[in-house]
Design a protein around this motif. Structure first.
Motif, short mmCIF file in Angstrom:
data_model
loop_
_atom_site.label_atom_id
_atom_site.label_comp_id
_atom_site.label_asym_id
_atom_site.label_seq_id
_atom_site.Cartn_x
_atom_site.Cartn_y
_atom_site.Cartn_z
N GLY A 246 31.15 47.45 34.66
CA GLY A 246 31.22 46.37 33.67
C GLY A 246 31.89 45.11 34.20
N ARG A 247 31.97 44.99 35.53
CA ARG A 247 32.58 43.79 36.13
C ARG A 247 31.53 42.76 36.53
NH1 ARG A 247 36.26 47.13 40.21
NH2 ARG A 247 37.64 48.13 38.72
N ASP A 248 32.01 41.55 36.86
CA ASP A 248 31.08 40.48 37.24
C ASP A 248 30.46 40.75 38.61
OD1 ASP A 248 31.60 39.17 34.95
OD2 ASP A 248 33.07 37.78 35.84
N GLU A 249 29.28 40.19 38.80
CA GLU A 249 28.63 40.31 40.11
C GLU A 249 28.91 39.04 40.93
OE1 GLU A 249 24.47 41.84 39.59
OE2 GLU A 249 25.16 42.03 37.53
N ALA A 250 28.95 39.21 42.25
CA ALA A 250 29.29 38.06 43.12
C ALA A 250 28.02 37.43 43.69
CB ALA A 250 30.16 38.54 44.27
N ALA A 251 28.11 36.13 43.95
CA ALA A 251 26.97 35.44 44.55
C ALA A 251 26.86 35.83 46.03
CB ALA A 251 27.15 33.93 44.44
N PHE A 252 25.65 35.86 46.53
CA PHE A 252 25.42 36.21 47.94
C PHE A 252 25.78 35.02 48.83
CE2 PHE A 252 22.38 36.05 51.57
CZ PHE A 252 22.90 37.13 52.28
N GLU A 253 26.52 35.30 49.88
CA GLU A 253 26.84 34.24 50.86
C GLU A 253 26.24 34.64 52.20
OE1 GLU A 253 31.00 33.28 51.03
OE2 GLU A 253 31.10 33.39 48.84
N TYR A 254 25.36 33.81 52.70
CA TYR A 254 24.71 34.15 53.97
C TYR A 254 25.54 33.67 55.15
CZ TYR A 254 21.31 34.26 57.75
OH TYR A 254 20.67 34.51 58.94
N ARG A 255 25.75 34.56 56.09
CA ARG A 255 26.50 34.23 57.29
C ARG A 255 25.53 34.32 58.48
NH1 ARG A 255 31.89 35.05 59.15
NH2 ARG A 255 31.89 33.48 60.78
N ASP A 256 25.21 33.19 59.08
CA ASP A 256 24.29 33.21 60.22
C ASP A 256 25.08 33.52 61.49
OD1 ASP A 256 22.41 32.84 62.13
OD2 ASP A 256 21.77 30.85 61.50
N TYR A 257 24.83 34.68 62.05
CA TYR A 257 25.54 35.07 63.28
C TYR A 257 24.78 34.66 64.54
CZ TYR A 257 28.69 37.78 60.39
OH TYR A 257 29.63 38.16 59.46
N GLY A 258 23.67 33.91 64.33
CA GLY A 258 22.87 33.49 65.47
C GLY A 258 21.66 34.39 65.65
N SER A 259 20.91 34.15 66.70
CA SER A 259 19.68 34.92 66.92
C SER A 259 19.62 35.38 68.36
CB SER A 259 18.46 34.04 66.67
OG SER A 259 18.50 33.57 65.36
N LEU A 260 19.15 36.59 68.52
CA LEU A 260 19.00 37.12 69.88
C LEU A 260 17.57 37.59 70.05
CD1 LEU A 260 22.32 39.06 69.75
CD2 LEU A 260 21.81 37.29 71.43
N VAL A 261 17.01 37.29 71.19
CA VAL A 261 15.63 37.66 71.46
C VAL A 261 15.62 38.53 72.70
CG1 VAL A 261 13.33 36.78 71.99
CG2 VAL A 261 14.84 35.48 70.48
N SER A 262 15.01 39.73 72.56
CA SER A 262 14.97 40.64 73.70
C SER A 262 13.80 40.30 74.60
CB SER A 262 14.82 42.07 73.17
OG SER A 262 14.39 42.91 74.19
N LEU A 263 14.06 40.25 75.90
CA LEU A 263 12.98 39.98 76.85
C LEU A 263 12.76 41.24 77.68
CD1 LEU A 263 14.13 36.40 77.72
CD2 LEU A 263 12.15 37.02 76.36
N SER A 264 12.63 42.35 76.96
CA SER A 264 12.45 43.66 77.56
C SER A 264 13.61 43.92 78.52
CB SER A 264 11.09 43.73 78.26
OG SER A 264 10.92 44.99 78.81
N PHE B 250 13.98 42.59 81.18
CA PHE B 250 14.28 41.37 81.94
C PHE B 250 15.55 40.71 81.44
CE2 PHE B 250 9.71 41.95 81.58
CZ PHE B 250 9.44 42.26 82.89
N SER B 251 16.00 41.03 80.25
CA SER B 251 17.19 40.40 79.72
C SER B 251 17.04 40.14 78.23
CB SER B 251 17.44 39.08 80.47
OG SER B 251 18.43 38.35 79.86
N ALA B 252 17.94 39.33 77.71
CA ALA B 252 17.84 38.85 76.33
C ALA B 252 18.47 37.48 76.34
CB ALA B 252 18.60 39.78 75.39
N VAL B 253 18.06 36.65 75.39
CA VAL B 253 18.69 35.33 75.26
C VAL B 253 18.96 35.08 73.80
CG1 VAL B 253 17.77 34.08 77.25
CG2 VAL B 253 16.42 34.20 75.17
N GLY B 254 19.87 34.17 73.54
CA GLY B 254 20.10 33.85 72.14
C GLY B 254 21.25 32.89 71.97
N ASN B 255 21.49 32.59 70.71
CA ASN B 255 22.65 31.76 70.39
C ASN B 255 23.49 32.53 69.37
OD1 ASN B 255 20.72 31.40 68.31
ND2 ASN B 255 21.84 29.62 67.60
N LEU B 256 24.78 32.47 69.53
CA LEU B 256 25.66 33.16 68.61
C LEU B 256 26.44 32.13 67.82
CD1 LEU B 256 27.11 35.97 70.87
CD2 LEU B 256 25.21 36.09 69.28
N MET B 257 26.73 32.49 66.60
CA MET B 257 27.51 31.57 65.77
C MET B 257 28.67 32.35 65.20
SD MET B 257 24.69 29.57 63.69
CE MET B 257 23.49 28.55 64.47
#
Ligand SMILES: Cc1cc2nc3c(=O)[nH]c(=O)nc-3n(C[C@H](O)[C@H](O)[C@H](O)COP(=O)(O)OP(=O)(O)OC[C@H]3O[C@@H](n4cnc5c(N)ncnc54)[C@H](O)[C@@H]3O)c2cc1C
Length: 429
Positions: free
Chosen positions: A346-364, A366-373
Protein backbone atom coordinates in the motif's frame (compact mmCIF):
# COMPACT_ATOMS: atom_id res chain seq x y z
CA UNK A 1 -7.85 -10.31 0.37
CA UNK A 2 -6.57 -13.44 -1.48
CA UNK A 3 -3.10 -14.05 -2.83
CA UNK A 4 -2.34 -11.64 -5.66
CA UNK A 5 -1.58 -13.08 -9.05
CA UNK A 6 1.29 -11.36 -10.82
CA UNK A 7 1.55 -12.37 -14.47
CA UNK A 8 4.71 -11.47 -16.43
CA UNK A 9 4.63 -12.03 -20.19
CA UNK A 10 8.11 -12.34 -21.72
CA UNK A 11 11.07 -13.91 -19.94
CA UNK A 12 13.89 -11.88 -21.47
CA UNK A 13 16.52 -9.52 -20.05
CA UNK A 14 13.89 -7.62 -18.03
CA UNK A 15 10.99 -10.05 -17.56
CA UNK A 16 13.02 -13.01 -16.35
CA UNK A 17 15.00 -10.87 -13.91
CA UNK A 18 11.73 -9.55 -12.49
CA UNK A 19 10.09 -13.00 -12.29
CA UNK A 20 13.15 -14.42 -10.51
CA UNK A 21 13.30 -11.63 -7.93
CA UNK A 22 9.55 -11.59 -7.26
CA UNK A 23 9.51 -15.39 -7.19
CA UNK A 24 12.25 -15.59 -4.58
CA UNK A 25 10.74 -12.80 -2.48
CA UNK A 26 7.04 -13.65 -2.73
CA UNK A 27 6.50 -16.88 -4.64
CA UNK A 28 8.64 -19.24 -2.54
CA UNK A 29 6.73 -18.19 0.60
CA UNK A 30 3.34 -18.19 -1.24
CA UNK A 31 2.84 -14.49 -0.52
CA UNK A 32 1.95 -14.04 -4.18
CA UNK A 33 1.45 -16.23 -7.21
CA UNK A 34 4.11 -15.27 -9.76
CA UNK A 35 3.47 -16.62 -13.25
CA UNK A 36 5.92 -16.19 -16.13
CA UNK A 37 4.65 -16.77 -19.67
CA UNK A 38 7.01 -17.06 -22.63
CA UNK A 39 6.53 -18.47 -26.11
CA UNK A 40 9.85 -20.29 -25.85
CA UNK A 41 10.75 -22.92 -23.20
CA UNK A 42 14.38 -21.71 -23.15
CA UNK A 43 15.87 -18.37 -22.17
CA UNK A 44 18.95 -17.07 -23.96
CA UNK A 45 20.11 -13.57 -23.03
CA UNK A 46 19.38 -11.63 -26.22
CA UNK A 47 22.78 -9.90 -26.54
CA UNK A 48 24.18 -13.43 -27.05
CA UNK A 49 21.89 -14.29 -29.97
CA UNK A 50 24.50 -13.54 -32.62
CA UNK A 51 26.83 -15.99 -30.85
CA UNK A 52 24.14 -18.70 -31.03
CA UNK A 53 23.62 -17.79 -34.70
CA UNK A 54 27.26 -18.43 -35.63
CA UNK A 55 27.68 -21.41 -33.26
CA UNK A 56 30.17 -19.79 -30.87
CA UNK A 57 27.85 -20.71 -28.03
CA UNK A 58 25.63 -23.71 -27.74
CA UNK A 59 22.12 -23.07 -26.48
CA UNK A 60 22.05 -26.49 -24.83
CA UNK A 61 24.75 -25.14 -22.47
CA UNK A 62 23.93 -21.43 -22.25
CA UNK A 63 20.15 -21.78 -22.44
CA UNK A 64 18.15 -21.74 -19.25
CA UNK A 65 14.96 -23.79 -19.00
CA UNK A 66 12.21 -21.63 -17.50
CA UNK A 67 10.40 -24.57 -15.92
CA UNK A 68 13.44 -25.79 -13.94
CA UNK A 69 14.53 -22.31 -13.01
CA UNK A 70 11.02 -21.33 -11.92
CA UNK A 71 10.75 -24.32 -9.59
CA UNK A 72 13.85 -23.22 -7.69
CA UNK A 73 13.09 -19.52 -7.84
CA UNK A 74 9.46 -19.41 -6.82
CA UNK A 75 7.63 -18.64 -10.06
CA UNK A 76 5.44 -20.81 -12.26
CA UNK A 77 6.15 -21.05 -15.97
CA UNK A 78 3.58 -21.38 -18.73
CA UNK A 79 4.51 -21.76 -22.37
CA UNK A 80 2.36 -19.55 -24.54
CA UNK A 81 2.25 -16.61 -26.87
CA UNK A 82 0.30 -13.49 -25.98
CA UNK A 83 -2.36 -12.54 -28.48
CA UNK A 84 -4.81 -10.29 -26.61
CA UNK A 85 -5.22 -8.29 -23.39
CA UNK A 86 -8.60 -7.47 -21.88
CA UNK A 87 -7.98 -4.84 -19.19
CA UNK A 88 -11.68 -4.72 -18.21
CA UNK A 89 -11.88 -8.45 -17.44
CA UNK A 90 -8.23 -8.44 -16.20
CA UNK A 91 -7.39 -11.36 -18.46
CA UNK A 92 -4.98 -12.10 -21.25
CA UNK A 93 -5.40 -14.53 -24.08
CA UNK A 94 -2.73 -16.90 -25.39
CA UNK A 95 -2.67 -18.16 -28.99
CA UNK A 96 -3.30 -21.82 -29.82
CA UNK A 97 -0.17 -23.95 -29.45
CA UNK A 98 1.06 -26.19 -32.29
CA UNK A 99 3.76 -28.87 -32.39
CA UNK A 100 6.62 -29.04 -34.94
CA UNK A 101 4.35 -30.87 -37.40
CA UNK A 102 1.85 -28.03 -37.15
CA UNK A 103 -0.67 -30.13 -35.25
CA UNK A 104 -2.79 -28.39 -32.66
CA UNK A 105 -1.59 -29.12 -29.13
CA UNK A 106 -3.79 -26.69 -27.25
CA UNK A 107 -6.44 -24.18 -28.20
CA UNK A 108 -6.61 -20.55 -27.04
CA UNK A 109 -6.15 -20.09 -23.32
CA UNK A 110 -7.29 -17.32 -21.01
CA UNK A 111 -5.18 -16.32 -18.02
CA UNK A 112 -6.40 -14.04 -15.20
CA UNK A 113 -4.19 -11.50 -13.47
CA UNK A 114 -4.26 -8.98 -10.64
CA UNK A 115 -1.12 -7.29 -11.96
CA UNK A 116 0.16 -7.78 -15.47
CA UNK A 117 3.69 -7.00 -16.66
CA UNK A 118 4.31 -6.82 -20.41
CA UNK A 119 7.98 -7.62 -21.14
CA UNK A 120 7.82 -8.96 -24.69
CA UNK A 121 10.93 -7.17 -25.97
CA UNK A 122 11.22 -5.79 -29.48
CA UNK A 123 11.72 -6.97 -33.04
CA UNK A 124 13.84 -5.59 -35.88
CA UNK A 125 12.17 -2.85 -37.91
CA UNK A 126 12.23 -3.39 -41.67
CA UNK A 127 10.68 0.06 -42.25
CA UNK A 128 8.44 -1.73 -44.78
CA UNK A 129 11.38 -2.18 -47.18
CA UNK A 130 10.12 -4.40 -50.02
CA UNK A 131 11.43 -7.95 -49.79
CA UNK A 132 12.95 -7.52 -46.31
CA UNK A 133 10.40 -9.67 -44.47
CA UNK A 134 10.50 -12.51 -46.99
CA UNK A 135 14.24 -12.57 -47.78
CA UNK A 136 15.99 -11.61 -44.54
CA UNK A 137 16.58 -13.20 -41.19
CA UNK A 138 15.76 -10.80 -38.36
CA UNK A 139 18.15 -11.65 -35.57
CA UNK A 140 15.67 -10.96 -32.77
CA UNK A 141 14.64 -14.36 -31.37
CA UNK A 142 16.15 -17.75 -30.62
CA UNK A 143 14.22 -19.22 -33.56
CA UNK A 144 15.75 -16.65 -35.94
CA UNK A 145 19.26 -17.28 -34.56
CA UNK A 146 18.75 -21.01 -35.19
CA UNK A 147 17.52 -20.29 -38.72
CA UNK A 148 20.68 -18.31 -39.42
CA UNK A 149 22.79 -21.11 -37.95
CA UNK A 150 21.19 -23.66 -40.29
CA UNK A 151 21.73 -21.44 -43.35
CA UNK A 152 25.32 -20.80 -42.30
CA UNK A 153 26.00 -24.54 -41.95
CA UNK A 154 24.47 -25.21 -45.38
CA UNK A 155 26.60 -22.41 -46.81
CA UNK A 156 29.80 -23.76 -45.22
CA UNK A 157 29.05 -27.25 -46.45
CA UNK A 158 28.62 -25.99 -50.04
CA UNK A 159 31.70 -23.82 -49.71
CA UNK A 160 33.75 -26.79 -48.59
CA UNK A 161 32.54 -28.86 -51.54
CA UNK A 162 32.66 -26.25 -54.29
CA UNK A 163 34.99 -23.46 -53.07
CA UNK A 164 32.59 -20.97 -54.64
CA UNK A 165 32.35 -17.82 -52.59
CA UNK A 166 29.79 -17.39 -49.83
CA UNK A 167 28.40 -13.92 -49.30
CA UNK A 168 26.63 -12.77 -46.13
CA UNK A 169 24.96 -9.36 -46.09
CA UNK A 170 23.90 -7.56 -42.93
CA UNK A 171 21.76 -4.42 -42.98
CA UNK A 172 22.35 -2.20 -39.97
CA UNK A 173 25.76 -1.47 -38.45
CA UNK A 174 24.51 -1.01 -34.92
CA UNK A 175 25.85 -3.28 -32.17
CA UNK A 176 24.05 -6.38 -33.52
CA UNK A 177 25.38 -6.01 -37.08
CA UNK A 178 28.92 -5.15 -36.02
CA UNK A 179 29.12 -7.97 -33.47
CA UNK A 180 27.72 -10.48 -35.96
CA UNK A 181 30.21 -9.44 -38.67
CA UNK A 182 33.18 -9.81 -36.30
CA UNK A 183 31.92 -13.16 -35.03
CA UNK A 184 31.46 -14.48 -38.58
CA UNK A 185 35.04 -13.66 -39.42
CA UNK A 186 36.17 -15.58 -36.36
CA UNK A 187 34.13 -18.60 -37.51
CA UNK A 188 35.57 -18.65 -41.02
CA UNK A 189 39.06 -18.42 -39.53
CA UNK A 190 38.39 -21.44 -37.33
CA UNK A 191 36.41 -23.89 -39.49
CA UNK A 192 39.42 -25.70 -40.90
CA UNK A 193 40.10 -27.05 -37.41
CA UNK A 194 36.64 -28.61 -37.57
CA UNK A 195 37.05 -30.58 -40.77
CA UNK A 196 36.19 -27.95 -43.38
CA UNK A 197 39.62 -28.35 -44.96
CA UNK A 198 38.79 -26.68 -48.27
CA UNK A 199 37.60 -23.38 -46.84
CA UNK A 200 39.90 -20.38 -46.71
CA UNK A 201 39.25 -16.94 -45.21
CA UNK A 202 38.93 -15.26 -48.59
CA UNK A 203 35.99 -17.51 -49.54
CA UNK A 204 33.64 -15.55 -47.29
CA UNK A 205 32.48 -12.03 -48.13
CA UNK A 206 30.80 -10.14 -45.31
CA UNK A 207 28.92 -7.00 -46.34
CA UNK A 208 27.74 -4.57 -43.68
CA UNK A 209 25.32 -1.95 -44.99
CA UNK A 210 24.49 1.17 -43.00
CA UNK A 211 22.38 4.23 -43.91
CA UNK A 212 24.33 6.50 -41.53
CA UNK A 213 27.79 7.72 -42.56
CA UNK A 214 29.52 5.66 -39.82
CA UNK A 215 29.12 2.32 -38.11
CA UNK A 216 27.67 2.29 -34.56
CA UNK A 217 25.90 5.60 -35.32
CA UNK A 218 24.56 5.94 -31.76
CA UNK A 219 28.02 5.80 -30.20
CA UNK A 220 30.78 8.43 -29.94
CA UNK A 221 33.07 8.84 -32.97
CA UNK A 222 36.05 7.40 -31.16
CA UNK A 223 34.23 4.12 -30.43
CA UNK A 224 32.87 3.73 -33.96
CA UNK A 225 36.22 4.76 -35.45
CA UNK A 226 38.04 2.08 -33.48
CA UNK A 227 35.45 -0.61 -34.29
CA UNK A 228 35.61 0.38 -37.96
CA UNK A 229 39.40 0.00 -37.95
CA UNK A 230 39.01 -3.56 -36.59
CA UNK A 231 36.36 -4.46 -39.21
CA UNK A 232 38.52 -2.98 -41.98
CA UNK A 233 41.48 -5.01 -40.79
CA UNK A 234 39.56 -8.29 -40.85
CA UNK A 235 38.20 -7.50 -44.34
CA UNK A 236 34.51 -6.77 -43.73
CA UNK A 237 33.10 -4.80 -46.70
CA UNK A 238 31.52 -1.64 -45.27
CA UNK A 239 28.83 0.20 -47.24
CA UNK A 240 28.28 3.42 -45.30
CA UNK A 241 25.71 6.10 -46.10
CA UNK A 242 23.94 3.50 -48.23
CA UNK A 243 20.18 2.95 -48.12
CA UNK A 244 18.63 -0.34 -49.11
CA UNK A 245 15.51 0.17 -51.21
CA UNK A 246 14.67 -3.48 -51.87
CA UNK A 247 15.81 -6.95 -50.89
CA UNK A 248 15.79 -9.63 -53.57
CA UNK A 249 16.88 -13.26 -53.63
CA UNK A 250 20.24 -12.06 -55.04
CA UNK A 251 20.95 -9.46 -52.38
CA UNK A 252 20.37 -5.83 -51.40
CA UNK A 253 19.36 -3.28 -54.01
CA UNK A 254 20.47 0.19 -52.94
CA UNK A 255 18.95 3.60 -53.72
CA UNK A 256 21.50 4.23 -56.47
CA UNK A 257 20.66 0.92 -58.16
CA UNK A 258 23.72 -1.06 -56.99
CA UNK A 259 23.23 -4.70 -56.03
CA UNK A 260 25.14 -5.86 -52.97
CA UNK A 261 25.16 -9.64 -53.44
CA UNK A 262 24.25 -11.81 -50.47
CA UNK A 263 23.44 -15.52 -50.22
CA UNK A 264 22.46 -15.12 -46.57
CA UNK A 265 20.70 -11.88 -45.68
CA UNK A 266 20.29 -10.46 -42.20
CA UNK A 267 18.22 -7.41 -41.24
CA UNK A 268 19.54 -5.88 -38.03
CA UNK A 269 18.44 -2.25 -38.41
CA UNK A 270 16.03 -0.54 -36.05
CA UNK A 271 13.87 -1.79 -33.20
CA UNK A 272 10.10 -1.67 -32.80
CA UNK A 273 7.64 -3.23 -30.39
CA UNK A 274 6.23 -6.73 -31.00
CA UNK A 275 3.77 -7.12 -33.89
CA UNK A 276 1.07 -8.45 -31.57
CA UNK A 277 0.89 -5.00 -29.90
CA UNK A 278 -0.71 -3.60 -33.06
CA UNK A 279 -3.80 -5.70 -32.14
CA UNK A 280 -3.99 -4.54 -28.50
CA UNK A 281 -6.53 -1.86 -29.30
CA UNK A 282 -7.50 -1.22 -25.68
CA UNK A 283 -3.95 -0.15 -24.77
CA UNK A 284 -2.08 3.01 -25.85
CA UNK A 285 0.19 1.67 -28.58
CA UNK A 286 2.59 3.96 -30.47
CA UNK A 287 3.24 3.94 -34.21
CA UNK A 288 6.35 1.82 -33.48
CA UNK A 289 4.24 -0.81 -31.67
CA UNK A 290 5.45 0.08 -28.20
CA UNK A 291 3.06 0.54 -25.30
CA UNK A 292 3.14 3.96 -23.62
CA UNK A 293 3.97 3.88 -19.92
CA UNK A 294 4.18 6.57 -17.26
CA UNK A 295 7.27 7.30 -15.16
CA UNK A 296 6.44 4.35 -12.85
CA UNK A 297 6.13 1.98 -15.84
CA UNK A 298 2.33 1.74 -15.56
CA UNK A 299 0.61 1.51 -18.92
CA UNK A 300 -1.10 4.87 -19.38
CA UNK A 301 -4.74 4.65 -18.29
CA UNK A 302 -4.32 1.13 -16.83
CA UNK A 303 -2.73 1.16 -13.40
CA UNK A 304 -2.73 -2.66 -13.02
CA UNK A 305 -0.71 -3.20 -16.19
CA UNK A 306 3.00 -2.45 -16.34
CA UNK A 307 5.44 -2.69 -19.21
CA UNK A 308 9.23 -2.67 -19.32
CA UNK A 309 12.16 -3.05 -21.72
CA UNK A 310 12.06 -2.78 -25.49
CA UNK A 311 8.26 -3.14 -25.76
CA UNK A 312 7.63 -0.06 -23.59
CA UNK A 313 7.93 3.59 -24.48
CA UNK A 314 8.94 5.55 -21.42
CA UNK A 315 9.79 9.19 -22.05
CA UNK A 316 12.37 10.49 -19.58
CA UNK A 317 12.42 13.98 -18.07
CA UNK A 318 14.92 14.96 -20.78
CA UNK A 319 12.20 14.30 -23.38
CA UNK A 320 14.12 11.31 -24.75
CA UNK A 321 12.80 7.72 -24.61
CA UNK A 322 14.61 5.04 -22.62
CA UNK A 323 16.81 3.29 -25.24
CA UNK A 324 16.18 -0.35 -26.22
CA UNK A 325 19.07 -1.90 -24.33
CA UNK A 326 19.60 -4.83 -22.00
CA UNK A 327 20.93 -2.51 -19.29
CA UNK A 328 17.72 -0.42 -19.49
CA UNK A 329 15.48 -3.52 -19.31
CA UNK A 330 17.43 -4.76 -16.32
CA UNK A 331 17.24 -1.40 -14.49
CA UNK A 332 13.51 -1.24 -15.22
CA UNK A 333 13.08 -4.74 -13.74
CA UNK A 334 14.86 -3.58 -10.56
CA UNK A 335 12.60 -0.53 -10.17
CA UNK A 336 9.46 -2.47 -10.98
CA UNK A 337 10.39 -5.13 -8.45
CA UNK A 338 10.54 -2.48 -5.71
CA UNK A 339 7.37 -0.82 -6.97
CA UNK A 340 5.35 -4.03 -6.96
CA UNK A 341 6.51 -4.79 -3.40
CA UNK A 342 5.57 -1.24 -2.37
CA UNK A 343 2.22 -1.52 -4.05
CA UNK A 344 1.41 -4.77 -2.25
CA UNK A 345 2.20 -2.95 1.02
CA UNK A 346 0.00 0.00 0.00
CA UNK A 347 2.99 2.34 -0.42
CA UNK A 348 3.76 4.79 -3.22
CA UNK A 349 5.59 3.68 -6.34
CA UNK A 350 8.81 5.40 -7.44
CA UNK A 351 9.55 6.89 -10.83
CA UNK A 352 12.10 5.07 -12.98
CA UNK A 353 15.48 6.76 -13.28
CA UNK A 354 17.64 5.62 -16.16
CA UNK A 355 21.36 5.43 -15.56
CA UNK A 356 23.40 5.18 -18.76
CA UNK A 357 26.54 3.21 -17.95
CA UNK A 358 27.77 3.48 -21.54
CA UNK A 359 27.88 0.93 -24.32
CA UNK A 360 30.22 -1.90 -25.08
CA UNK A 361 30.46 -3.70 -28.38
CA UNK A 362 32.07 -7.11 -28.63
CA UNK A 363 34.36 -7.69 -31.59
CA UNK A 364 34.54 -11.42 -31.03
CA UNK A 365 37.89 -12.60 -29.75
CA UNK A 366 39.45 -9.59 -31.52
CA UNK A 367 38.48 -7.40 -28.58
CA UNK A 368 35.68 -5.11 -27.49
CA UNK A 369 35.27 -1.35 -27.62
CA UNK A 370 32.98 1.04 -25.91
CA UNK A 371 32.42 4.09 -23.82
CA UNK A 372 31.71 4.00 -20.12
CA UNK A 373 29.84 6.58 -18.16
CA UNK A 374 29.21 7.12 -14.51
CA UNK A 375 30.88 8.13 -11.33
CA UNK A 376 34.43 7.28 -12.30
CA UNK A 377 34.88 10.53 -14.18
CA UNK A 378 32.84 13.37 -15.56
CA UNK A 379 31.34 12.52 -18.93
CA UNK A 380 32.24 9.32 -20.73
CA UNK A 381 35.52 7.63 -21.48
CA UNK A 382 36.79 5.22 -24.06
CA UNK A 383 37.72 1.60 -23.31
CA UNK A 384 38.97 -1.17 -25.54
CA UNK A 385 40.81 -4.46 -25.51
CA UNK A 386 40.81 -6.79 -22.54
CA UNK A 387 39.31 -4.26 -20.14
CA UNK A 388 36.38 -3.61 -22.50
CA UNK A 389 35.94 -7.36 -23.07
CA UNK A 390 35.94 -7.94 -19.31
CA UNK A 391 33.33 -5.22 -18.79
CA UNK A 392 31.24 -6.55 -21.68
CA UNK A 393 31.19 -10.00 -20.08
CA UNK A 394 30.38 -8.51 -16.69
CA UNK A 395 27.04 -7.30 -18.13
CA UNK A 396 26.10 -10.92 -18.68
CA UNK A 397 27.31 -11.89 -15.22
CA UNK A 398 25.14 -9.17 -13.74
CA UNK A 399 22.18 -10.59 -15.64
CA UNK A 400 22.91 -14.07 -14.26
CA UNK A 401 23.17 -12.63 -10.75
CA UNK A 402 19.66 -11.21 -11.06
CA UNK A 403 18.41 -14.66 -12.09
CA UNK A 404 20.19 -16.70 -9.41
CA UNK A 405 21.72 -14.41 -6.82
CA UNK A 406 25.50 -13.73 -6.97
CA UNK A 407 26.76 -16.97 -5.42
CA UNK A 408 24.57 -19.35 -7.45
CA UNK A 409 25.35 -17.32 -10.57
CA UNK A 410 29.07 -17.96 -10.02
CA UNK A 411 28.48 -21.71 -9.59
CA UNK A 412 26.24 -21.74 -12.68
CA UNK A 413 28.88 -19.94 -14.76
CA UNK A 414 31.59 -22.31 -13.56
CA UNK A 415 29.41 -25.32 -14.53
CA UNK A 416 28.85 -23.77 -17.97
CA UNK A 417 32.60 -23.28 -18.41
CA UNK A 418 33.25 -26.93 -17.54
CA UNK A 419 30.68 -28.11 -20.07
CA UNK A 420 32.12 -25.82 -22.75
CA UNK A 421 35.62 -27.06 -22.04
CA UNK A 422 34.41 -30.60 -22.85
CA UNK A 423 32.75 -29.65 -26.09
CA UNK A 424 34.05 -28.26 -29.42
CA UNK A 425 34.58 -24.49 -29.42
CA UNK A 426 32.25 -24.12 -32.39
CA UNK A 427 28.85 -25.75 -32.75
CA UNK A 428 28.90 -26.85 -36.38
CA UNK A 429 25.88 -29.13 -36.41
C1 LIG B 1 22.21 -9.66 -31.28
C2 LIG B 1 21.88 -8.59 -30.23
C3 LIG B 1 22.90 -8.02 -29.49
C4 LIG B 1 22.59 -7.06 -28.48
N1 LIG B 1 23.63 -6.55 -27.74
C5 LIG B 1 23.34 -5.70 -26.71
C6 LIG B 1 24.38 -5.23 -25.87
O1 LIG B 1 25.56 -5.55 -26.06
N2 LIG B 1 24.04 -4.39 -24.83
C7 LIG B 1 22.74 -4.02 -24.59
O2 LIG B 1 22.49 -3.28 -23.62
N3 LIG B 1 21.74 -4.46 -25.38
C8 LIG B 1 22.00 -5.29 -26.44
N4 LIG B 1 20.98 -5.74 -27.25
C9 LIG B 1 19.61 -5.28 -26.97
C10 LIG B 1 19.01 -6.10 -25.81
O3 LIG B 1 19.18 -7.46 -26.06
C11 LIG B 1 17.55 -5.76 -25.60
O4 LIG B 1 17.42 -4.37 -25.42
C12 LIG B 1 17.00 -6.46 -24.36
O5 LIG B 1 17.13 -7.86 -24.47
C13 LIG B 1 15.54 -6.09 -24.13
O6 LIG B 1 15.07 -6.80 -23.03
P1 LIG B 1 13.54 -7.11 -22.87
O7 LIG B 1 13.37 -7.75 -21.53
O8 LIG B 1 12.73 -5.90 -23.17
O9 LIG B 1 13.18 -8.16 -24.02
P2 LIG B 1 13.90 -9.47 -24.54
O10 LIG B 1 15.17 -9.71 -23.85
O11 LIG B 1 13.88 -9.36 -26.02
O12 LIG B 1 12.87 -10.62 -24.10
C14 LIG B 1 11.57 -10.69 -24.61
C15 LIG B 1 10.98 -12.05 -24.26
O13 LIG B 1 9.61 -12.04 -24.63
C16 LIG B 1 9.28 -13.26 -25.27
N5 LIG B 1 8.15 -12.98 -26.15
C17 LIG B 1 8.13 -12.21 -27.25
N6 LIG B 1 6.90 -12.18 -27.79
C18 LIG B 1 6.12 -12.95 -27.01
C19 LIG B 1 4.73 -13.30 -27.03
N7 LIG B 1 3.88 -12.85 -27.98
N8 LIG B 1 4.25 -14.10 -26.05
C20 LIG B 1 5.08 -14.58 -25.08
N9 LIG B 1 6.40 -14.28 -25.01
C21 LIG B 1 6.90 -13.47 -25.95
C22 LIG B 1 10.55 -13.66 -26.00
O14 LIG B 1 10.58 -15.06 -26.23
C23 LIG B 1 11.64 -13.19 -25.01
O15 LIG B 1 11.97 -14.22 -24.11
C24 LIG B 1 21.25 -6.68 -28.26
C25 LIG B 1 20.23 -7.24 -29.04
C26 LIG B 1 20.52 -8.18 -30.01
C27 LIG B 1 19.39 -8.79 -30.83
Amino acid sequence: MGTKKIVIVGGGAGGLALASKLGRKLGLSAKADVLLIDRSPIHIWKPKLHEVAVGVIDQSIEGLLYRDHGLKNGYRYLRGSLEAVDPDAKTIQLSPLYNDSNELLMGQRTVEYDYLVLALGGVSNSFKTPGAESQCIFLDSLASAEKFHTQLLDGLMLLNETQQRLSIGIVGAGATGVELAAELHHVIESVREFGYQNIAKHHLDIHLVEAAPKILPQLPDRVSGRAQAVLDKIGVHLHLGVQVKEVTKEGFLTQDGTLIPADIKVWAAGVKGPDVFADLTKLPITARNQVEVDACMRVKGHSDIYALGDCAQLILGSGKPVPPRAQAASQMADTLYKNILNRLKGRDEAAFEYRDYGSLVSLSRFSAVGNLMGNLRQGDFFVEGHLARFMYLSLYHRHLASLFGWFSALVYRFAQKLLRWQRPKLKLH
